[in-house]
Design a protein around this motif. Sequence first.
Motif, PDB file in Angstrom:
ATOM      1  N   SER A 123      42.120  39.161  31.549  1.00  0.00           N
ATOM      2  CA  SER A 123      42.116  40.531  31.014  1.00  0.00           C
ATOM      3  C   SER A 123      40.879  41.309  31.437  1.00  0.00           C
ATOM      4  N   GLY A 124      39.859  40.580  31.935  1.00  0.00           N
ATOM      5  CA  GLY A 124      38.665  41.265  32.440  1.00  0.00           C
ATOM      6  C   GLY A 124      38.816  41.774  33.863  1.00  0.00           C
ATOM      7  N   GLY A 125      39.997  41.610  34.441  1.00  0.00           N
ATOM      8  CA  GLY A 125      40.227  42.108  35.806  1.00  0.00           C
ATOM      9  C   GLY A 125      40.395  40.958  36.780  1.00  0.00           C
ATOM     10  N   LEU A 126      40.565  41.303  38.047  1.00  0.00           N
ATOM     11  CA  LEU A 126      40.731  40.275  39.081  1.00  0.00           C
ATOM     12  C   LEU A 126      39.390  39.580  39.288  1.00  0.00           C
ATOM     13  N   PHE A 127      39.402  38.249  39.295  1.00  0.00           N
ATOM     14  CA  PHE A 127      38.159  37.487  39.424  1.00  0.00           C
ATOM     15  C   PHE A 127      38.216  36.562  40.622  1.00  0.00           C
ATOM     16  N   GLY A 128      37.212  36.676  41.475  1.00  0.00           N
ATOM     17  CA  GLY A 128      37.099  35.759  42.607  1.00  0.00           C
ATOM     18  C   GLY A 128      35.657  35.310  42.703  1.00  0.00           C
ATOM     19  N   SER A 129      35.429  34.022  43.044  1.00  0.00           N
ATOM     20  CA  SER A 129      34.065  33.509  43.085  1.00  0.00           C
ATOM     21  C   SER A 129      33.934  32.518  44.232  1.00  0.00           C
TER      22      SER A 129
END
Length: 433
Positions: free
Chosen positions: A259-265
């Motif tokens: 829900s915090g947005g698209l996440f990539g790491s």
Amino acid sequence: MLQRLAALRADDARWEQGRTFSLVYHAGDEHTEFLKRAYALYFSENALNPTAFGSLKRMEREVVAMTAALLGGGAEAAGTMTSGGSESLFLALKTYRDRARAQRGAAEPLEIIVPRSAHPAIDKAAHCLGLRLLRAPLADDFRADVDAVRAALSERTILIVGSAPSYPQGVVDPIAELAALAAERGVGMHVDACLGGFQLPFLRDLGEDIPPFDLRVPGVTSISADLHKYGFAAKGASTIIYRDRALRRHQFFARSDWSGGLFGSTTVQGTRAGGAIAAAWATLMALGRDGYLRLAAGILRTTRIFQAGIAAIPGLRVLGRPAMSVFAFAGDSGGPDNDGTSVDLMVVADQMEARGWHCDRQQHPTALHLMLTPAHAPVAEAYLPDLREAVAYARAHPEAAAQGSAAMYGALARAPEGIMVDEFILHFLDNTY
Ligand SMILES: *Cc1c(COP(=O)(O)O)cnc(C)c1O
């Protein structure tokens, strides 16, 4: 408060005076001031999101490209910066684990094979990642025993690791043979060049006999090199480089339904210190090839002075054939100069500490460890006579083995390996923090 901070370090190890042989890699006060200014310029920036700070993205890509080129990576080579050797190794293991799971080419539990001399950061990563670690014995020259590694291979193997050089004795494992074995079995081959990545290539250019160890070797699929060691960058900077992008892909992590947005790491970290990246980039650009060659030549001279001085003390010998400025020395048990009394190195260590030298003690075999940097060029003159005296004391005082920290190290050396001593270490940590 700032005065208090300055005062707090009063009893710390005196690294500026070359009295420590690990922990700090010092290339001179001028260079340190330069690092601080570079770091401070990007003190607040965060490399977590590459779209916010194009400056950091560009610097990281250039640091990785320069490192890959130095370590024989081709046009396809790809990697990332990390916070240190431990993170680089953790990511390497994660990458091979996730590739194995995606390809379903290996049976569970997945196994990796490392020489006994491999850095414990690899054990820690395997432990965290649920990988089974098999330790292969060393040959007499302290390098990985290729036959033992071959014997440990199975359908569960996903990775072989070699060091360039190993931390304990500073020897380079037979990388070409290990990599050939890995290629033949279709498994990964990682070279831990955390120590040597920014030193061995320059020593080779200076004419030293450095065995092939990097991505030029067929079968080597990845390599780690620490910028914050012999790269002389600020702490918090290392690199992991893969032969190609397809392999690196398994290092990355994505979550699309948060829900915090698209996440990539890309790495283990979330927030990533911009200063460490900026200082590393600035160091590579400022030193350049000539700067590293100059530093390597100086460190090589210092290493020869220390090694010749140690070899000249009856009863001591340097272990194996160290490739660079990292090595260990032990008591001689049978050399021509040995008068029959073997020297207890742990007593020597206590004596050296009393003379203000911070010692790194080793086991299997019992030895003292040195890691030389430009800070040690002026101290050989003081170190070697102190060492000679400490050895003479240890010979004359056999009872000292039962005193001081020598008694504790002696007891630990005689204790059966494993759980008991692990418990001792954990107890120590519990009481320290
Ligand atoms: C220092 C070192 C590591 C671990 O690196 P950190 O930066 O201390 O996390 C791994 N392998 C070797 C050979 C090292 O010398």
